[in-house]
Design an enzyme around this catalytic site. Structure first.
Site, PDB file in Angstrom:
ATOM      1  N   TRP A 358      17.565  21.781   9.594  1.00  0.00           N
ATOM      2  CA  TRP A 358      18.720  21.496   8.728  1.00  0.00           C
ATOM      3  C   TRP A 358      18.360  21.664   7.257  1.00  0.00           C
ATOM      4  O   TRP A 358      19.223  21.758   6.398  1.00  0.00           O
ATOM      5  CB  TRP A 358      19.267  20.077   8.996  1.00  0.00           C
ATOM      6  CG  TRP A 358      18.406  18.945   8.486  1.00  0.00           C
ATOM      7  CD1 TRP A 358      17.113  18.708   8.805  1.00  0.00           C
ATOM      8  CD2 TRP A 358      18.786  17.917   7.554  1.00  0.00           C
ATOM      9  NE1 TRP A 358      16.659  17.578   8.162  1.00  0.00           N
ATOM     10  CE2 TRP A 358      17.657  17.061   7.378  1.00  0.00           C
ATOM     11  CE3 TRP A 358      19.955  17.614   6.860  1.00  0.00           C
ATOM     12  CZ2 TRP A 358      17.671  15.949   6.543  1.00  0.00           C
ATOM     13  CZ3 TRP A 358      19.965  16.496   6.024  1.00  0.00           C
ATOM     14  CH2 TRP A 358      18.832  15.678   5.869  1.00  0.00           C
ATOM     15  N   ASP A 359      17.064  21.727   6.976  1.00  0.00           N
ATOM     16  CA  ASP A 359      16.588  21.920   5.610  1.00  0.00           C
ATOM     17  C   ASP A 359      17.303  23.089   4.934  1.00  0.00           C
ATOM     18  O   ASP A 359      17.612  23.051   3.739  1.00  0.00           O
ATOM     19  CB  ASP A 359      15.086  22.239   5.600  1.00  0.00           C
ATOM     20  CG  ASP A 359      14.228  21.203   6.307  1.00  0.00           C
ATOM     21  OD1 ASP A 359      14.729  20.539   7.217  1.00  0.00           O
ATOM     22  OD2 ASP A 359      13.043  21.080   5.947  1.00  0.00           O
ATOM     23  N   GLU A 489      13.632   9.127   9.234  1.00  0.00           N
ATOM     24  CA  GLU A 489      13.077   9.145  10.591  1.00  0.00           C
ATOM     25  C   GLU A 489      12.171   7.958  10.881  1.00  0.00           C
ATOM     26  O   GLU A 489      11.595   7.881  11.963  1.00  0.00           O
ATOM     27  CB  GLU A 489      12.343  10.467  10.829  1.00  0.00           C
ATOM     28  CG  GLU A 489      13.302  11.646  10.866  1.00  0.00           C
ATOM     29  CD  GLU A 489      12.608  12.997  10.968  1.00  0.00           C
ATOM     30  OE1 GLU A 489      11.377  13.050  10.798  1.00  0.00           O
ATOM     31  OE2 GLU A 489      13.306  14.001  11.206  1.00  0.00           O
ATOM     32  N   LYS A 602      11.583   6.628   4.926  1.00  0.00           N
ATOM     33  CA  LYS A 602      10.822   7.875   4.787  1.00  0.00           C
ATOM     34  C   LYS A 602      11.449   8.786   3.728  1.00  0.00           C
ATOM     35  O   LYS A 602      10.772   9.380   2.905  1.00  0.00           O
ATOM     36  CB  LYS A 602      10.797   8.594   6.136  1.00  0.00           C
ATOM     37  CG  LYS A 602      10.067   9.921   6.121  1.00  0.00           C
ATOM     38  CD  LYS A 602      10.117  10.599   7.476  1.00  0.00           C
ATOM     39  CE  LYS A 602       9.344  11.900   7.473  1.00  0.00           C
ATOM     40  NZ  LYS A 602       9.491  12.648   8.715  1.00  0.00           N
ATOM     41  N   GLN A 603      12.763   8.917   3.816  1.00  0.00           N
ATOM     42  CA  GLN A 603      13.436   9.869   2.924  1.00  0.00           C
ATOM     43  C   GLN A 603      14.874   9.413   2.716  1.00  0.00           C
ATOM     44  O   GLN A 603      15.388   8.612   3.489  1.00  0.00           O
ATOM     45  CB  GLN A 603      13.418  11.264   3.534  1.00  0.00           C
ATOM     46  CG  GLN A 603      14.256  11.423   4.787  1.00  0.00           C
ATOM     47  CD  GLN A 603      13.838  12.634   5.613  1.00  0.00           C
ATOM     48  OE1 GLN A 603      12.994  12.508   6.490  1.00  0.00           O
ATOM     49  NE2 GLN A 603      14.408  13.778   5.339  1.00  0.00           N
TER      50      GLN A 603
HETATM   51  C1  BGC Z   1      11.840  15.478   7.795  1.00  0.00           C
HETATM   52  C2  BGC Z   1      13.031  16.244   8.301  1.00  0.00           C
HETATM   53  C3  BGC Z   1      12.812  17.712   8.038  1.00  0.00           C
HETATM   54  C4  BGC Z   1      11.492  18.188   8.613  1.00  0.00           C
HETATM   55  C5  BGC Z   1      11.169  19.614   8.239  1.00  0.00           C
HETATM   56  C6  BGC Z   1      10.578  16.018   8.452  1.00  0.00           C
HETATM   57  O1  BGC Z   1       9.458  15.343   7.956  1.00  0.00           O
HETATM   58  O2  BGC Z   1      11.962  14.110   8.086  1.00  0.00           O
HETATM   59  O3  BGC Z   1      14.195  15.809   7.633  1.00  0.00           O
HETATM   60  O4  BGC Z   1      13.852  18.447   8.577  1.00  0.00           O
HETATM   61  O5  BGC Z   1      10.452  17.379   8.116  1.00  0.00           O
HETATM   62  O6  BGC Z   1      11.097  19.770   6.860  1.00  0.00           O
END
Ligand code: BGC
Length: 761
Positions: A358-359, A489, A602-603
């Site tokens: 999804w990035d 996550e 995390k984000q």
């Molecule tokens: C992130 C995801 C992301 C993936 C690839 C993961 O660490 O939590 O949101 O899509 O990395 O960049």
């Protein structure tokens, strides 16, 4: 965090070889051209710590899934970007001693990546066990002008002796992926040939049957003239072809190997014509020679930089950071081929399999929208349109029906290939990233016709997914979404992740808007879509409407904030600043259950939603949520800081915005998250670009109009960026004295700068 790279506006510079940093540098100094790319491995042998990696766009291998506990619905495989045949090898041996920087004494080591021209150089003096000293200078690039050509200039000067040396110059398809699940090699030989000065190997991937033909020609010169080789051995073994030549080294005299490589894949040529095509490309490279090839390559870079450079005056670390991000993004994806996409590590490592996440939609699209012609962003959308059937199949496998589309979290060809239940099944918000990207694209370009041609079919599929994924809670008298993982996550299997619920409901509304548009713009096409998708408009859309009206959103009324998910406040609320240094990053130091129980994020999650739907919230709501969630966020995904920069900028938190900016811009250069050795964080680099343009520059599009609300970090004298917008090119320069806006090309335009209308002519 490491700070061993020198600050420079246009270059990345490493001085001195520290073997502990070699894998980090191999990632950071990676080069590529959209069609292929590679880590900055050494040409000569290296017995120290290294991750060898060359990659060819679109060529992957479905590695059989390996999990401890199989769950129904897991995909059979994880698609991996393949470590492709190595074309850089030039091995040197002098009197039975190998030139190996892990064994020789190394002095004056410098590695430089010149971002202006896309050139990787290295120089050093090596001393062998018997005291013989050589100076080596190498230069290498993957041609941006000709996507199938790579070239190396490798110069060796004996400093204290004259004598014979053996050079092994080769191509090698006997390569492995470090992340191979069953220690399997993924390549099989199809063809090889070697003759004096030349070698070609065609290798085929198992299971996917991609063919890659890798060829090389070389010449060895001294003072501009070809030297005579004493002896030539043609070297061939399985998947390997090359020459070993004997040359005379003369003390103080430079001997230069020019090696030209051609890397072709069956993605772009019929399999039975690959070798002929490879010969042709090799001949072209050989005839043009290094300097001419480099000149053409550098010209393309010059043009790219004209389009997308961001300049920062007064802060070299920040300037280097943003250029590094733009450089890596540009060499990962050029937008010319709609079959390709942007892997989170691009061509810089194996992790994340080089697949699409999804990035792309959530982070990368805005960069390409603003720095390239609209076709590039459109291609990224069409890529997902072409995967719609697979997204429907993917949903079906998980029990959804009637054309519901569930886009994969990770994919190469549209099929899901990720296998962690909490992500594969639960991180469902990603399917709506495709819808949001459409909104971004249409808003930016005005090309509403995209809905008619492609978009609506996708939106109907995604909307159907949400309509089936929600369930009605009689208890709450609301629709709820249970058992999900949000963008953060570090929380799994939660109920009512606010971001997910918000995005789901928004998608249903957005799909309705697209239906209304297509119906009025082209009723015939609408009819076609209805019958193609078997769309029961009245029945389905009234259900969507009901869900939108009755969607449940977790809120904390007392604090006036959005709740990340049900029950979030039951956690012990601590701040990241209270964590001990030795506990960071928590994903490398803590057990998973400890992470899950903690409040640490995390984000961006709630803040990701606020970022995407900013205009739905008043400034006080944004502030309260930012003030609450930012201190809990560990930013252990590279995708996180940029979102916080943009919100901090909006809120006027200048110094936080600047600190977070440095973190995103220099994430890999300074190895903030201790993981750059696995590859660079390519997709988040687009987030760095957004940090400047949408964060500091405050750029927004509303109803087809451009708005800027810039500020300048105290540390900077000025910064400037360029954007393409609806057939125009605009330059925005922000300094302590104010904002300069300039229309560099295209028709006049009215924009808004800090609340005032500005006519650009
Ligand atoms: C992130 C995801 C992301 C993936 C690839 C993961 O660490 O939590 O949101 O899509 O990395 O960049």
């Amino acid at each position: 965090m490491k700070e061993y790279l020198k600050h420079h506006e246009w270059q990345i510079i490493e001085e001195g070889l520290d073997p502990h940093y070699n894998k980090i540098s191999e990632s950071v100094f990676s080069i590529g051209n959209g069609r292929m790319g590679q880590r900055a491995n050494f040409e000569e042998e290296y017995s120290g710590e290294t991750l060898r990696g060359s990659y060819v766009a679109g060529v992957y291998y479905p590695d059989k899934t390996r999990v401890g506990w199989w769950k129904n619905g897991y995909p059979e495989y994880f698609a991996k970007v393949l470590n492709a045949p190595n074309w850089i090898g030039i091995h040197i041996s002098i009197e039975n001693q190998k030139l190996d920087l892990a064994k020789c004494k190394v002095e004056d080591f410098t590695r430089i990546l010149d971002m202006k021209t896309g050139l990787l150089s290295r120089s050093f003096v090596a001393t062998f066990a018997d005291g013989k000293k050589v100076r080596v200078e190498s230069k290498r690039f993957c041609s941006m002008a000709h996507g199938e050509i790579g070239a190396i200039r490798y110069a060796i000067t004996p400093l204290n002796f004259s004598g014979k040396a053996f050079l092994s110059i080769y191509v090698d398809a006997d390569v492995v992926n470090k992340d191979s699940n069953y220690d399997e090699k993924f390549w099989e030989e199809v063809y090889k040939a070697a003759s004096e000065g030349k070698a070609i190997v065609t290798a085929q991937t198992k299971k996917t049957f991609f063919h890659v033909t890798t060829g090389m020609r070389y010449v060895v010169e001294s003072e501009g003239k070809k030297v005579n080789y004493g002896r030539i051995n043609i070297e061939q073994r399985e998947k390997f072809a090359g020459n070993i030549i004997q040359v005379d080294l003369v003390e103080g005299k430079e001997l230069v190997v020019y090696k030209y490589a051609a890397i072709l894949s069956s993605e772009n040529h019929p399999k039975d014509q690959l070798v002929a095509a490879c010969n042709k490309v090799l001949d072209e490279a050989f005839t043009k020679k290094f300097d001419k090839l480099f000149e053409e390559h550098a010209k393309v870079w010059e043009h790219k930089w004209e389009e997308c450079d961001i300049t920062i005056e007064g802060d070299i670390a920040a300037q280097q950071g943003i250029r590094f991000n733009i450089f890596q993004l540009t060499q990962t994806y050029t937008g010319e081929d709609e079959r390709l996409n942007i892997g989170p590590k691009g061509f810089t490592g194996e992790k994340y399999g080089g697949s699409t996440y999804w990035d792309t939609e959530a982070y990368c699209l805005p960069f390409y929208l603003s720095t390239s012609e609209p076709k590039v962003a459109r291609n990224l959308l069409i890529y997902r349109y072409k995967h719609l059937e697979k997204a429907i199949e993917n949903a079906k496998k998980l029990g959804f029906k009637d054309g519901a589309a569930f886009y994969p979290f990770v994919t190469m060809n549209g099929e899901e290939c990720h296998n962690e239940w909490e992500i594969t099944f639960e991180e469902i918000h990603r399917t709506s990233a495709m819808a949001y990207a459409m909104r971004d694209y249409v808003e930016y370009t005005g090309d509403k016709n995209y809905f008619t041609e492609f978009g609506l079919e996708v939106l109907i599929g995604i909307a159907r997914f949400w309509a089936q994924r929600v369930n009605f809670s009689a208890e709450k008298n609301k629709y709820v979404i249970l058992g999900v993982t949000g963008p953060n996550e570090y929380e799994n299997n939660v109920n009512n992740n606010w971001y997910t619920n918000y995005l789901g409901a928004w998608t249903l509304r957005f799909a309705q808007q697209a239906i209304d548009y297509v119906k009025s713009a082209d009723s015939k096409r609408f009819g076609e879509i209805v019958s193609k998708t078997n769309f029961k408009e009245q029945e389905e859309t009234s259900k969507w409407k009901e869900i939108v009206e009755k969607m449940y959103y977790p809120l904390d009324e007392k604090r006036g904030i959005i709740l990340q998910q049900d029950g979030f406040m039951d956690k012990e609320i601590l701040r990241v600043s209270e964590l001990k240094k030795e506990d960071r990053p928590i994903n490398q130091k803590w057990s998973w259950d400890r992470i899950l129980r903690s409040c640490f994020i995390k984000q961006a999650d709630v803040l990701q939603g606020i970022f995407l739907f900013e205009d739905d919230f008043d400034i006080e709501t944004i502030r309260k949520n930012y003030d609450f969630y930012e201190p809990l966020t560990v930013h252990e995904s590279s995708l996180s800081p940029c979102v916080h920069v943009i919100l901090a900028s909006k809120l006027g938190y200048k110094s936080s915005a600047y600190d977070l900016y440095l973190r995103t811009a220099r994430l890999d250069l300074d190895d903030y998250n201790n993981d750059t050795e696995e590859g660079c964080h390519i997709t988040s680099m687009a987030g760095t670009w957004m940090s400047v343009v949408k964060g500091f520059g405050g750029m927004r599009i509303r109803e087809g109009k451009l708005y800027f609300n810039p500020f300048i970090p105290d540390q900077w004298k000025s910064y400037s960026f360029r954007i393409e917008f609806r057939g125009r090119v605009l330059k925005i320069k922000v300094s302590k004295d104010g904002v300069e806006t300039k229309l560099e090309s295209g028709a006049p335009l009215t924009i808004d700068v800090k609340g005032e209308s500005v006519e650009l002519k």
